[in-house]
Design an enzyme around this catalytic site. Sequence first.
Site, PDB file in Angstrom:
ATOM      1  N   ASP A 179      38.255  41.193  34.616  1.00  0.00           N
ATOM      2  CA  ASP A 179      38.638  39.605  35.023  1.00  0.00           C
ATOM      3  C   ASP A 179      40.155  39.790  34.757  1.00  0.00           C
ATOM      4  O   ASP A 179      40.785  40.574  33.750  1.00  0.00           O
ATOM      5  CB  ASP A 179      37.901  38.749  34.606  1.00  0.00           C
ATOM      6  CG  ASP A 179      38.040  37.441  35.493  1.00  0.00           C
ATOM      7  OD1 ASP A 179      38.920  37.397  36.188  1.00  0.00           O
ATOM      8  OD2 ASP A 179      37.113  36.692  35.467  1.00  0.00           O
TER       9      ASP A 179
HETATM   10  C1  BGC Z   1      38.727  34.168  37.454  1.00  0.00           C
HETATM   11  C2  BGC Z   1      38.173  35.461  38.654  1.00  0.00           C
HETATM   12  C3  BGC Z   1      39.332  35.742  39.493  1.00  0.00           C
HETATM   13  C4  BGC Z   1      40.546  36.013  39.187  1.00  0.00           C
HETATM   14  C5  BGC Z   1      41.793  36.528  39.912  1.00  0.00           C
HETATM   15  C6  BGC Z   1      40.144  35.001  37.008  1.00  0.00           C
HETATM   16  O1  BGC Z   1      40.554  33.808  36.170  1.00  0.00           O
HETATM   17  O2  BGC Z   1      37.806  34.217  36.547  1.00  0.00           O
HETATM   18  O3  BGC Z   1      36.997  34.787  39.369  1.00  0.00           O
HETATM   19  O4  BGC Z   1      38.617  36.562  40.745  1.00  0.00           O
HETATM   20  O5  BGC Z   1      40.992  35.078  38.156  1.00  0.00           O
HETATM   21  O6  BGC Z   1      42.191  35.279  40.511  1.00  0.00           O
END
Ligand code: BGC
Length: 748
Positions: A290
């Site tokens: 993530d």
């Molecule tokens: C979130 C994810 C997301 C990623 C990219 C993160 O802050 O937890 O769900 O896919 O950002 O945008």
Amino acid sequence: MFVSIVLSALIAQPVFAQEADKVKNQEAYIDGLIERMTLEEKAGQLTTYGDEIRLLNPDINPDVNRRKGEDLIKEVRAGRVGSLFNGRGVKGGRLAQSAALQSRLKIPLLFGADVIHGYRTVFPVPLAEAASFEPQLAERTARVTAIEATAAGLHWNFAPMVDIARDQRWGRVVEGSGEDVYLGKLFAAARVRGYQGENLANEDSMLATPKHFAAYGAVSGGMDYNTVDISPQTLREVHLPPFKAAFDAGALSTMSSFNEINGVPASANRELLTDILRGEWGFKGFVVSDYTADMELIAHGYAANEREATKLAFLAGVDMSMQSGFYIKHLPALVKAGEVPMAALDDSVRRVLRLKAALGLFDNPYRSLDSEREAADIGKPEHRALARDAARRSIVLLRNVNDVLPLNKTSKIALIGPFAEDRHHLHGPWTLFADAKEAITVAAGIRAALADASQLEIVQGSNVEKPIKGGIDAAVEAANRADVVVLAIGEIHEMSGEAQSRTDIVVPAAQQVLAEAIAATGKPMIVLLRNGRALALQGAVRDADAILVTWFLGSEMGNGIADVLFGDYNPSGHLPVSFPLESGQQPYYYNHKSTGRPFIRGEAPEFKARYREAPNEALYSFGHGLSYSKFKYDPVKLSSKRMAWDGSITVSTRITNTSSRAGEEVAQLYVRDRVASSTRPVRELKGFKKIRLDPGQSEQVSFTLTRADLQFVGADLQWIAEPGAFDVWIAPSSVQGTRESFELERAK
Ligand code: BGC
């Protein structure tokens, strides 16, 4: 020329088995690339950054963005980036891709994005859509999402979010399918099928990323990013199965979550990312961290510095690093120092390149970068039609005293509340690419449905969290002039989603005061709840004549609501999350255990498992949802009271529509294992069927149960079933229905 064919090892479809030679060619091509790659180029393939190239937004910080975009293009040309995310548009995409094709080895970029519930056409938030109890609907909306997103130059979706959410304080409840494992599995698989389509190589297919691996929904206190301390049984029984279902449906990437699990951050958790994911499940795709989750190992107190964080994340099984830049910065040196084996680096690069090949990017790096498709396929009328159908199918009717709903199209309506005309909170918290101006407000939807638009009076009455001077008086006056009040209240989208946890999951006080004042007029009051989670309803809101849970329904929210309000669509949604009586009951979920001192209503409460201030039940439990029709369930019947170890039994009931209106009902099959070597929940959903019945019509609904449906994770962490007594219900919710029981016999 290299021919892109999905590896038979990756996607088990017979056509690929016949293409063994081409697969071999592909493998040889990828091996050849890896042989020629420098350490930096390898680490580059394992690096993804926010797409500053396509985010070149002249309106915000033009110089900063241009500079960042230009720097990023240089990185792409140098082969130091393998993927970009959250950009949009064919033009910028072609620019970025052409930079990649100017790199030494010309490896195309992979474009990822969060397209959680629609690109320009926005469908209901995933939690809402789960309320439809129609996985096939989610498959269709996911398909359209992929069609639009690939038309805008995207290949890889950071969805579906499959985290089980048992605590409604957690803001990210809104992104998933709720509290139940069985429902969560079906929706996870359906969305994967929808995004990926028939074959990843198709122009309109998107690689799916079930996330966040794993147990992110189990954060303590419902606070986003918080610690997870969980038994291995609960992890495997509750939180992992939707991922397994998504992988079984063909998903070939996953995202490691932000949380720690029992002291080890998920993004450095080898047991999870390697032993379970690859070892036990045979996952062949790649793992992306993530957003900066590898960097966050330092703040977790698990890694001392960047270099160590990189090493820990990579060796645990995170193939690709999102946004921190740690892999490009530190992996080459770690390999040179012998701390990370070259073979492990090559394996991760191979996984990423195989997916690029599977998507057809080596054959056509400009796939999904076609401006004609971009102009033709985004926001089509049939996509809007699906959004309207999905919106109305996601609405849940909680309560309908004296059949106050549906409304007559000639009634005089006072539409009151901060969400009456609002257009900023129709989509929900996770839409990067849609335009709020294109969504239908509640007022517009109701107005369009009414015989005479002048019958509608609109008064805001209150802001979301603060009163408006004179607002309540104006609202009360309008209520007094009307036949019926429709009260549009609830949460703004910033109250749910990432980093948006709440301690008190109620309708904000200013709106509650408004509701009390309207209720005091004595006019029939219909509440339209806008919400990204289950709420604890209180006072006049709880006691309203009718309550419709309308979540965030997307582009067609107003029309979907009007369809239900006036009975053009008969509501059929059921709750995917339990609405508690009080916030303090959280975490609350219907499939809890019994305890040794269960409090049984009507019995003495002393020294029983209970709170002083509130009953143990939910106000509306998982699975609840009314219709304008009335359904009668006959007592449940079993084909036999004994199930042989390798046998099956049929559980059935007859359901009759006793009303004069055709409608849909969700018949739910629940099971309880009465005694086991590990205590079992009081009920567990094991099946459901959504049926449509004409007035007076009856239908026999049957489910087949086998031993596989009765399994749980035993002490040795294997799925087992144990002989003995089981209770079974077919019911309209998790707390209703007549019970039967049967015996699972021992193996002969
Ligand atoms: C979130 C994810 C997301 C990623 C990219 C993160 O802050 O937890 O769900 O896919 O950002 O945008």
